[in-house]
Design a protein around this motif. Structure first.
Motif, PDB file in Angstrom:
ATOM      1  N   ASP A 158      -4.069  11.327   1.153  1.00  0.00           N
ATOM      2  CA  ASP A 158      -3.016  10.743   2.261  1.00  0.00           C
ATOM      3  C   ASP A 158      -3.543   9.506   2.795  1.00  0.00           C
ATOM      4  O   ASP A 158      -3.052   9.018   3.889  1.00  0.00           O
ATOM      5  CB  ASP A 158      -2.501  11.740   3.377  1.00  0.00           C
ATOM      6  CG  ASP A 158      -1.083  11.514   3.662  1.00  0.00           C
ATOM      7  OD1 ASP A 158      -0.137  11.090   2.662  1.00  0.00           O
ATOM      8  OD2 ASP A 158      -0.868  11.334   5.056  1.00  0.00           O
ATOM      9  N   LYS A 159      -4.524   8.884   2.250  1.00  0.00           N
ATOM     10  CA  LYS A 159      -5.042   7.685   2.844  1.00  0.00           C
ATOM     11  C   LYS A 159      -4.279   6.543   2.142  1.00  0.00           C
ATOM     12  O   LYS A 159      -3.628   6.476   0.988  1.00  0.00           O
ATOM     13  CB  LYS A 159      -6.552   7.645   2.470  1.00  0.00           C
ATOM     14  CG  LYS A 159      -7.276   8.441   3.482  1.00  0.00           C
ATOM     15  CD  LYS A 159      -8.901   7.984   3.222  1.00  0.00           C
ATOM     16  CE  LYS A 159      -9.527   8.860   4.426  1.00  0.00           C
ATOM     17  NZ  LYS A 159     -10.709   9.452   4.099  1.00  0.00           N
ATOM     18  N   LEU A 160      -4.389   5.250   2.661  1.00  0.00           N
ATOM     19  CA  LEU A 160      -3.585   4.105   2.227  1.00  0.00           C
ATOM     20  C   LEU A 160      -4.428   3.353   1.279  1.00  0.00           C
ATOM     21  O   LEU A 160      -5.229   3.142   1.158  1.00  0.00           O
ATOM     22  CB  LEU A 160      -3.281   3.184   3.253  1.00  0.00           C
ATOM     23  CG  LEU A 160      -2.292   3.257   4.225  1.00  0.00           C
ATOM     24  CD1 LEU A 160      -2.236   2.322   5.299  1.00  0.00           C
ATOM     25  CD2 LEU A 160      -0.923   3.230   3.560  1.00  0.00           C
ATOM     26  N   ILE A 161      -3.543   3.413  -0.137  1.00  0.00           N
ATOM     27  CA  ILE A 161      -4.294   2.968  -1.465  1.00  0.00           C
ATOM     28  C   ILE A 161      -3.217   1.935  -2.135  1.00  0.00           C
ATOM     29  O   ILE A 161      -2.122   1.992  -1.727  1.00  0.00           O
ATOM     30  CB  ILE A 161      -4.783   3.799  -2.555  1.00  0.00           C
ATOM     31  CG1 ILE A 161      -3.723   4.824  -2.870  1.00  0.00           C
ATOM     32  CG2 ILE A 161      -5.925   4.632  -1.738  1.00  0.00           C
ATOM     33  CD1 ILE A 161      -3.951   5.750  -3.914  1.00  0.00           C
ATOM     34  N   PRO A 162      -3.777   0.971  -2.855  1.00  0.00           N
ATOM     35  CA  PRO A 162      -2.796  -0.096  -3.403  1.00  0.00           C
ATOM     36  C   PRO A 162      -2.197   0.863  -4.535  1.00  0.00           C
ATOM     37  O   PRO A 162      -2.540   1.856  -5.201  1.00  0.00           O
ATOM     38  CB  PRO A 162      -3.530  -0.986  -4.308  1.00  0.00           C
ATOM     39  CG  PRO A 162      -4.799  -0.867  -3.637  1.00  0.00           C
ATOM     40  CD  PRO A 162      -5.255   0.590  -2.950  1.00  0.00           C
ATOM     41  N   PRO A 163      -0.820   0.638  -5.104  1.00  0.00           N
ATOM     42  CA  PRO A 163      -0.208   1.578  -5.952  1.00  0.00           C
ATOM     43  C   PRO A 163      -0.794   1.544  -7.383  1.00  0.00           C
ATOM     44  O   PRO A 163      -1.174   0.413  -7.790  1.00  0.00           O
ATOM     45  CB  PRO A 163       1.356   1.278  -5.871  1.00  0.00           C
ATOM     46  CG  PRO A 163       1.247  -0.215  -5.401  1.00  0.00           C
ATOM     47  CD  PRO A 163       0.247  -0.160  -4.397  1.00  0.00           C
ATOM     48  N   HIS A 164      -0.667   2.651  -7.932  1.00  0.00           N
ATOM     49  CA  HIS A 164      -1.040   2.536  -9.456  1.00  0.00           C
ATOM     50  C   HIS A 164      -2.547   2.115  -9.506  1.00  0.00           C
ATOM     51  O   HIS A 164      -3.140   1.694 -10.691  1.00  0.00           O
ATOM     52  CB  HIS A 164      -0.287   1.554 -10.534  1.00  0.00           C
ATOM     53  CG  HIS A 164       1.058   1.735 -10.105  1.00  0.00           C
ATOM     54  ND1 HIS A 164       1.791   2.597 -11.031  1.00  0.00           N
ATOM     55  CD2 HIS A 164       2.017   0.659  -9.781  1.00  0.00           C
ATOM     56  CE1 HIS A 164       3.213   2.480 -10.335  1.00  0.00           C
ATOM     57  NE2 HIS A 164       3.158   1.544  -9.721  1.00  0.00           N
ATOM     58  N   THR A 165      -3.321   2.998  -8.508  1.00  0.00           N
ATOM     59  CA  THR A 165      -4.763   2.980  -8.853  1.00  0.00           C
ATOM     60  C   THR A 165      -5.356   4.114  -8.600  1.00  0.00           C
ATOM     61  O   THR A 165      -4.720   5.030  -7.745  1.00  0.00           O
ATOM     62  CB  THR A 165      -5.384   1.575  -7.933  1.00  0.00           C
ATOM     63  OG1 THR A 165      -4.930   2.175  -6.552  1.00  0.00           O
ATOM     64  CG2 THR A 165      -4.942   0.427  -8.033  1.00  0.00           C
ATOM     65  N   VAL A 166      -6.543   4.475  -8.967  1.00  0.00           N
ATOM     66  CA  VAL A 166      -7.331   5.576  -8.594  1.00  0.00           C
ATOM     67  C   VAL A 166      -7.667   5.613  -7.285  1.00  0.00           C
ATOM     68  O   VAL A 166      -8.321   4.614  -6.734  1.00  0.00           O
ATOM     69  CB  VAL A 166      -8.522   5.902  -9.505  1.00  0.00           C
ATOM     70  CG1 VAL A 166      -9.434   7.098  -9.223  1.00  0.00           C
ATOM     71  CG2 VAL A 166      -8.215   5.863 -10.887  1.00  0.00           C
ATOM     72  N   CYS A 167      -7.756   6.687  -6.483  1.00  0.00           N
ATOM     73  CA  CYS A 167      -7.979   6.540  -5.063  1.00  0.00           C
ATOM     74  C   CYS A 167      -9.432   6.770  -4.872  1.00  0.00           C
ATOM     75  O   CYS A 167     -10.068   7.233  -5.619  1.00  0.00           O
ATOM     76  CB  CYS A 167      -7.152   7.757  -4.316  1.00  0.00           C
ATOM     77  SG  CYS A 167      -7.865   8.001  -2.626  1.00  0.00           S
ATOM     78  N   LYS A 168      -9.885   5.358  -4.193  1.00  0.00           N
ATOM     79  CA  LYS A 168     -11.329   5.511  -4.000  1.00  0.00           C
ATOM     80  C   LYS A 168     -11.993   6.380  -2.950  1.00  0.00           C
ATOM     81  O   LYS A 168     -13.319   6.372  -2.817  1.00  0.00           O
ATOM     82  CB  LYS A 168     -11.709   3.903  -3.721  1.00  0.00           C
ATOM     83  CG  LYS A 168     -11.259   3.577  -2.243  1.00  0.00           C
ATOM     84  CD  LYS A 168     -11.947   2.031  -2.125  1.00  0.00           C
ATOM     85  CE  LYS A 168     -11.603   1.710  -0.549  1.00  0.00           C
ATOM     86  NZ  LYS A 168     -12.019   0.344  -0.287  1.00  0.00           N
ATOM     87  N   PHE A 169     -11.089   7.092  -2.341  1.00  0.00           N
ATOM     88  CA  PHE A 169     -11.722   8.030  -1.325  1.00  0.00           C
ATOM     89  C   PHE A 169     -11.894   9.317  -2.065  1.00  0.00           C
ATOM     90  O   PHE A 169     -12.806  10.176  -1.872  1.00  0.00           O
ATOM     91  CB  PHE A 169     -10.608   8.136  -0.122  1.00  0.00           C
ATOM     92  CG  PHE A 169     -10.536   6.636   0.527  1.00  0.00           C
ATOM     93  CD1 PHE A 169     -11.384   6.342   1.212  1.00  0.00           C
ATOM     94  CD2 PHE A 169      -9.353   6.008   0.374  1.00  0.00           C
ATOM     95  CE1 PHE A 169     -11.322   4.983   2.220  1.00  0.00           C
ATOM     96  CE2 PHE A 169      -9.140   4.655   0.980  1.00  0.00           C
ATOM     97  CZ  PHE A 169     -10.245   4.516   1.836  1.00  0.00           C
TER      98      PHE A 169
ATOM     99  N   LEU B 206       0.881  -1.128   0.080  1.00  0.00           N
ATOM    100  CA  LEU B 206       0.071   0.022   0.121  1.00  0.00           C
ATOM    101  C   LEU B 206       1.003   1.379  -0.128  1.00  0.00           C
ATOM    102  O   LEU B 206       1.846   1.407   0.451  1.00  0.00           O
ATOM    103  CB  LEU B 206      -0.928  -0.047   1.225  1.00  0.00           C
ATOM    104  CG  LEU B 206      -2.034  -1.191   1.326  1.00  0.00           C
ATOM    105  CD1 LEU B 206      -2.650  -1.033   2.737  1.00  0.00           C
ATOM    106  CD2 LEU B 206      -2.931  -0.889   0.144  1.00  0.00           C
ATOM    107  N   THR B 207       0.337   2.350  -0.698  1.00  0.00           N
ATOM    108  CA  THR B 207       1.126   3.412  -0.717  1.00  0.00           C
ATOM    109  C   THR B 207       0.107   4.578  -0.191  1.00  0.00           C
ATOM    110  O   THR B 207      -1.183   4.235  -0.109  1.00  0.00           O
ATOM    111  CB  THR B 207       1.502   3.900  -2.053  1.00  0.00           C
ATOM    112  OG1 THR B 207       0.551   4.032  -2.939  1.00  0.00           O
ATOM    113  CG2 THR B 207       2.724   3.028  -2.665  1.00  0.00           C
ATOM    114  N   HIS B 208       0.615   5.750   0.208  1.00  0.00           N
ATOM    115  CA  HIS B 208      -0.337   6.932   0.241  1.00  0.00           C
ATOM    116  C   HIS B 208      -0.758   7.714  -0.712  1.00  0.00           C
ATOM    117  O   HIS B 208      -0.098   8.000  -1.599  1.00  0.00           O
ATOM    118  CB  HIS B 208       0.311   7.765   1.344  1.00  0.00           C
ATOM    119  CG  HIS B 208       0.721   7.355   2.766  1.00  0.00           C
ATOM    120  ND1 HIS B 208      -0.312   7.402   3.696  1.00  0.00           N
ATOM    121  CD2 HIS B 208       1.765   6.546   3.310  1.00  0.00           C
ATOM    122  CE1 HIS B 208       0.333   6.629   4.758  1.00  0.00           C
ATOM    123  NE2 HIS B 208       1.519   6.318   4.544  1.00  0.00           N
ATOM    124  N   CYS B 209      -2.145   7.892  -0.753  1.00  0.00           N
ATOM    125  CA  CYS B 209      -2.575   8.795  -1.805  1.00  0.00           C
ATOM    126  C   CYS B 209      -2.095  10.300  -1.645  1.00  0.00           C
ATOM    127  O   CYS B 209      -2.098  10.981  -0.682  1.00  0.00           O
ATOM    128  CB  CYS B 209      -4.200   8.813  -1.752  1.00  0.00           C
ATOM    129  SG  CYS B 209      -5.144  10.178  -2.736  1.00  0.00           S
TER     130      CYS B 209
END
Ligand SMILES: [Zn+2]
Length: 67
Positions: free
Chosen positions: A34-45, A27-30
């Motif tokens: 700044d929420k935790l998301i999988p890398p190379h994905t659109v942030c769902k938050f 996981l990386t930070h958006c």
């Protein structure tokens, strides 16, 4: 046809597969919220990918404070 030399036992198979599940999610930070998301994905938050807004996300209507 290539044939396996020995039968893989059920215990060996299960031991190997048990390890596969133990690997934690990467996981990386958006960069936007700044929420935790999988890398190379659109942030769902916040709907951002990097610095670009991809998905418009409506803000949740907050409940009025009871007073
Ligand atoms: Zn975000």
């Amino acid at each position: 046809m290539a044939v396996p030399k020995k039968k893989r036992t059920l215990r060996r198979n299960r031991n190997r597969r048990a390890l596969q599940k133990l690997i934690p999610l990467n996981l990386t930070h958006c960069p936007h919220c700044d929420k935790l998301i999988p890398p190379h994905t659109v942030c769902k938050f916040c709907g951002y990918y990097g610095t670009e807004s991809i998905i418009p996300i409506k803000e949740k209507a907050h409940k009025p404070a009871t007073a």
